[in-house]
Design a protein around this motif. Structure first.
Motif, PDB file in Angstrom:
ATOM      1  N   ILE A 196       0.930  -1.174  -0.099  1.00  8.00           N
ATOM      2  CA  ILE A 196      -0.100   0.017   0.075  1.00  8.00           C
ATOM      3  C   ILE A 196       0.941   1.425   0.004  1.00  8.00           C
ATOM      4  CG2 ILE A 196      -1.856   1.158   1.208  1.00  8.00           C
ATOM      5  CD1 ILE A 196      -2.540  -1.621   2.579  1.00  8.00           C
ATOM      6  N   ASN A 197       0.692   1.837  -1.238  1.00  9.20           N
ATOM      7  CA  ASN A 197       1.956   3.165  -1.410  1.00  9.20           C
ATOM      8  C   ASN A 197       1.183   4.481  -1.474  1.00  9.20           C
ATOM      9  OD1 ASN A 197       3.925   4.652  -2.249  1.00  9.20           O
ATOM     10  ND2 ASN A 197       5.252   2.813  -3.212  1.00  9.20           N
ATOM     11  N   GLU A 198       1.344   5.288  -0.841  1.00  6.78           N
ATOM     12  CA  GLU A 198       1.008   6.826  -0.743  1.00  6.78           C
ATOM     13  C   GLU A 198      -0.519   6.549  -1.043  1.00  6.78           C
ATOM     14  OE1 GLU A 198       2.233   9.970  -2.302  1.00  6.78           O
ATOM     15  OE2 GLU A 198       4.266   9.772  -1.691  1.00  6.78           O
ATOM     16  N   THR A 199      -1.216   5.945  -0.389  1.00  9.55           N
ATOM     17  CA  THR A 199      -2.679   5.702  -0.451  1.00  9.55           C
ATOM     18  C   THR A 199      -3.242   6.286   0.986  1.00  9.55           C
ATOM     19  OG1 THR A 199      -2.607   3.847  -1.679  1.00  9.55           O
ATOM     20  CG2 THR A 199      -4.593   4.100  -0.922  1.00  9.55           C
ATOM     21  N   PRO A 200      -4.221   7.202   0.850  1.00 12.55           N
ATOM     22  CA  PRO A 200      -5.000   7.463   1.977  1.00 12.55           C
ATOM     23  C   PRO A 200      -5.661   6.455   2.779  1.00 12.55           C
ATOM     24  CG  PRO A 200      -5.276   9.193   0.248  1.00 12.55           C
ATOM     25  CD  PRO A 200      -4.641   7.906  -0.229  1.00 12.55           C
ATOM     26  N   MET A 201      -5.484   6.109   4.264  1.00 13.83           N
ATOM     27  CA  MET A 201      -6.161   4.907   4.439  1.00 13.83           C
ATOM     28  C   MET A 201      -6.987   5.275   5.607  1.00 13.83           C
ATOM     29  SD  MET A 201      -2.609   2.724   5.070  1.00 13.83           S
ATOM     30  CE  MET A 201      -3.540   1.441   5.543  1.00 13.83           C
ATOM     31  N   SER A 202      -7.992   4.312   5.624  1.00 16.56           N
ATOM     32  CA  SER A 202      -8.891   4.682   7.110  1.00 16.56           C
ATOM     33  C   SER A 202      -9.260   2.933   7.338  1.00 16.56           C
ATOM     34  CB  SER A 202     -10.287   5.355   6.703  1.00 16.56           C
ATOM     35  OG  SER A 202     -10.785   4.503   5.617  1.00 16.56           O
ATOM     36  N   ILE A 203      -9.651   2.992   8.836  1.00 17.85           N
ATOM     37  CA  ILE A 203     -10.223   1.781   9.194  1.00 17.85           C
ATOM     38  C   ILE A 203     -11.069   0.825   8.339  1.00 17.85           C
ATOM     39  CG2 ILE A 203     -12.076   2.451  10.662  1.00 17.85           C
ATOM     40  CD1 ILE A 203      -9.200   0.034  11.476  1.00 17.85           C
ATOM     41  N   SER A 204     -11.818   1.699   7.695  1.00 22.81           N
ATOM     42  CA  SER A 204     -12.945   1.032   6.774  1.00 22.81           C
ATOM     43  C   SER A 204     -12.508   0.227   5.723  1.00 22.81           C
ATOM     44  CB  SER A 204     -13.976   2.023   6.336  1.00 22.81           C
ATOM     45  OG  SER A 204     -13.213   3.045   5.447  1.00 22.81           O
ATOM     46  N   MET A 205     -11.229   0.592   5.286  1.00 20.36           N
ATOM     47  CA  MET A 205     -10.600   0.004   4.279  1.00 20.36           C
ATOM     48  C   MET A 205      -9.997  -1.525   4.591  1.00 20.36           C
ATOM     49  SD  MET A 205      -7.853   2.845   2.851  1.00 20.36           S
ATOM     50  CE  MET A 205      -7.035   1.722   1.905  1.00 20.36           C
ATOM     51  N   SER A 206      -9.794  -1.817   5.860  1.00 20.65           N
ATOM     52  CA  SER A 206      -9.341  -3.105   6.323  1.00 20.65           C
ATOM     53  C   SER A 206     -10.350  -4.261   5.819  1.00 20.65           C
ATOM     54  CB  SER A 206      -9.207  -3.040   7.820  1.00 20.65           C
ATOM     55  OG  SER A 206      -8.664  -4.301   8.319  1.00 20.65           O
ATOM     56  N   PRO A 207      -9.927  -4.983   5.058  1.00 13.45           N
ATOM     57  CA  PRO A 207     -11.002  -5.973   4.564  1.00 13.45           C
ATOM     58  C   PRO A 207     -11.333  -7.252   5.687  1.00 13.45           C
ATOM     59  CG  PRO A 207      -9.065  -6.513   3.708  1.00 13.45           C
ATOM     60  CD  PRO A 207      -8.739  -5.234   4.347  1.00 13.45           C
ATOM     61  N   ARG A 208     -12.296  -7.901   5.664  1.00  9.77           N
ATOM     62  CA  ARG A 208     -12.580  -9.024   6.724  1.00  9.77           C
ATOM     63  C   ARG A 208     -12.137 -10.280   5.700  1.00  9.77           C
ATOM     64  NH1 ARG A 208     -18.479  -8.421   9.241  1.00  9.77           N
ATOM     65  NH2 ARG A 208     -18.157  -6.252  10.257  1.00  9.77           N
ATOM     66  N   VAL A 209     -11.070 -11.088   6.398  1.00  6.74           N
ATOM     67  CA  VAL A 209     -10.517 -12.146   5.976  1.00  6.74           C
ATOM     68  C   VAL A 209     -10.686 -13.465   6.272  1.00  6.74           C
ATOM     69  CG1 VAL A 209      -8.682 -10.423   5.055  1.00  6.74           C
ATOM     70  CG2 VAL A 209      -8.328 -11.729   7.015  1.00  6.74           C
ATOM     71  N   PRO A 210     -10.858 -14.509   5.782  1.00  9.07           N
ATOM     72  CA  PRO A 210     -11.141 -15.881   6.441  1.00  9.07           C
ATOM     73  C   PRO A 210      -9.876 -16.234   7.224  1.00  9.07           C
ATOM     74  CG  PRO A 210     -11.246 -15.700   3.825  1.00  9.07           C
ATOM     75  CD  PRO A 210     -10.734 -14.607   4.360  1.00  9.07           C
TER      76      PRO A 210
END
Length: 428
Positions: A11-25
């Protein structure tokens, strides 16, 4: 996240927020994770860097001003690191210390992590670096590539009361696990090299935030590092194969001799002067201007190089490198005559080629040799660069004559620090 086979995420120079975190198995994990925050723009030495950092538009774009040092990015980084990547499986992590604290890293176990790269700025807080490394038993490569900040003390790599263990009982001997270590001028290196007894690669760099220019370590600081290495182990036991140093002072044969004595098994050596400039006086790397008849009547062809003032300097450097019987790659910031770079005959290039041929002829193991020079990159802009030659030996192997082939320009693409790559479109 539908792609269960994904193992490498950047993840490079991308504005991030907690909502971006995917749910993973539950069975999903990553092997490699790199998170580069918005507007992390650094300069390593005074050499080439990403061309976009020269453009004013890079710094004034609205999203960079808005999301630089964004607190939401820190929370998102924690989620990606611990919930998506999963520390039990990660093997390679690149992370800005501006987004995650040492305390957060120390609270998890990293049983498989082989490489840790920390960028940004030196972390604050009371957590000791040793307590972080103790949770990473498989760690072999550590890069602490922090940008130096004026007035900041930097990262203290060892506890104040070393050699005592940390409050959590972790000893500085943990550093003996590392095989590859890269540090910046934002790290306090006092006594560190007493304990890095297994190092095979070491890089000591000067890093600062763009658009400023960094200041590297001085000669006295380099001498202390070499002395610390001698305390940690006998010189003949040194395992160091690759050494890259940025220095603020001019190089001389004494420094080269000291490195050869402390690191006798080196295969690659690079000494870069931050802010290279040619010498004001003529340096003795061009063809010898003194015929034997002009020297002492007792001079012979064998003693000529010792009595000749122009050849003596060449002998001093070649003698300094002579103990390095395994050296294959050499980059050195020796000063040359101050030539006009616009001269069509390019005497600055010819002088370096002659020096390369001399050293390759005196050092049988040498396969590639490079010399620093100051490259014009604009009307009022310059940067440090390297002119390198590959040596091809004819005849009887190492003792045969050497033919030189000029190599193309190269650079280190951050955060890579070990092997330069061919210069491309993104380099300036």
């Amino acid at each position: 996240m539908p792609c269960r086979s994904l193992r490498d995420l950047s993840i490079n120079e991308t504005p991030m927020s907690i909502s971006m975190s995917p749910r993973v198995p539950a069975d999903f994990h990553l092997d490699r994770l790199a998170i580069v925050p918005v507007a992390e723009a650094v300069r390593v030495g005074e050499g080439p860097f990403d061309a976009r950092y020269t453009e004013r538009t890079y710094y004034v774009r609205e999203y960079r001003k808005k999301y630089k040092n964004d607190i939401l990015a820190r929370r998102a980084t924690t989620a990606f690191l611990f919930e998506v990547g999963k520390t039990a499986y990660l093997r390679h992590v690149q992370l800005s210390a501006d987004l995650c604290t040492l305390q957060a890293l120390a609270e998890h176990q990293w049983p498989l992590l082989d490489t840790l790269i920390l960028t940004g700025h030196a972390p604050r807080g009371n957590t000791e670096l040793l307590d972080v490394l103790a949770t990473m038993p498989a760690l072999r490569e550590l890069r602490l590539l922090f940008a130096k900040m004026k007035g900041e003390p930097g990262l203290r790599m060892l506890p104040v009361d070393v050699p005592s263990p940390t409050p959590h009982g972790n000893s500085p001997t943990i550093l003996g696990r590392l095989k590859h270590l890269a540090v910046s001028n934002a790290c306090n290196l006092d006594n560190v090299f007493h304990y890095t007894t297994a190092l095979e690669s070491l890089a000591i760099l000067a890093i600062i935030d763009q658009p400023r220019v960094p200041i590297a370590l001085n000669r006295a600081e380099i001498d202390r590092i070499l002395s610390d290495m001698a305390v940690g182990q006998r010189m003949v036991e040194s395992r160091l194969l690759r050494l890259r140093i940025m220095i603020e002072d001019k190089v001389n044969p004494d420094l080269c001799s000291a490195i050869a004595a402390h690191c006798p098994h080196l295969e690659a050596l690079e000494i870069e002067l931050c802010g290279y400039h040619d010498g004001k006086s003529i340096h003795a790397w061009v063809s010898c201007p003194y015929p034997p008849s002009s020297l002492s009547p007792s001079s012979t062809s064998n003693s000529h190089s010792r009595s000749c003032p122009a050849c003596a300097v060449k002998e001093e450097f070649s003698d300094a490198f002579a103990p390095m019987v395994f050296i294959r790659e050499l980059r050195i910031c020796i000063q040359f005559p101050e030539f006009d770079e616009m001269d069509a005959y390019e005497p600055w290039r010819a002088a370096r080629m002659e020096c390369a041929k001399f050293l390759a002829g005196r050092i049988p193991s040498l396969q590639r040799v490079g010399f620093e020079y100051r490259k014009r990159t604009g009307t009022h802009r310059f940067e440090d660069s390297w002119l390198e030659f590959d040596g091809e030996r004819d005849g009887d192997g190492a003792s045969g004559p050497v033919a030189l082939r000029e190599c193309g320009p190269s650079w280190y693409s951050f955060p890579d620090v070990w092997i330069p790559v061919p210069a491309g479109r993104n380099e300036t």
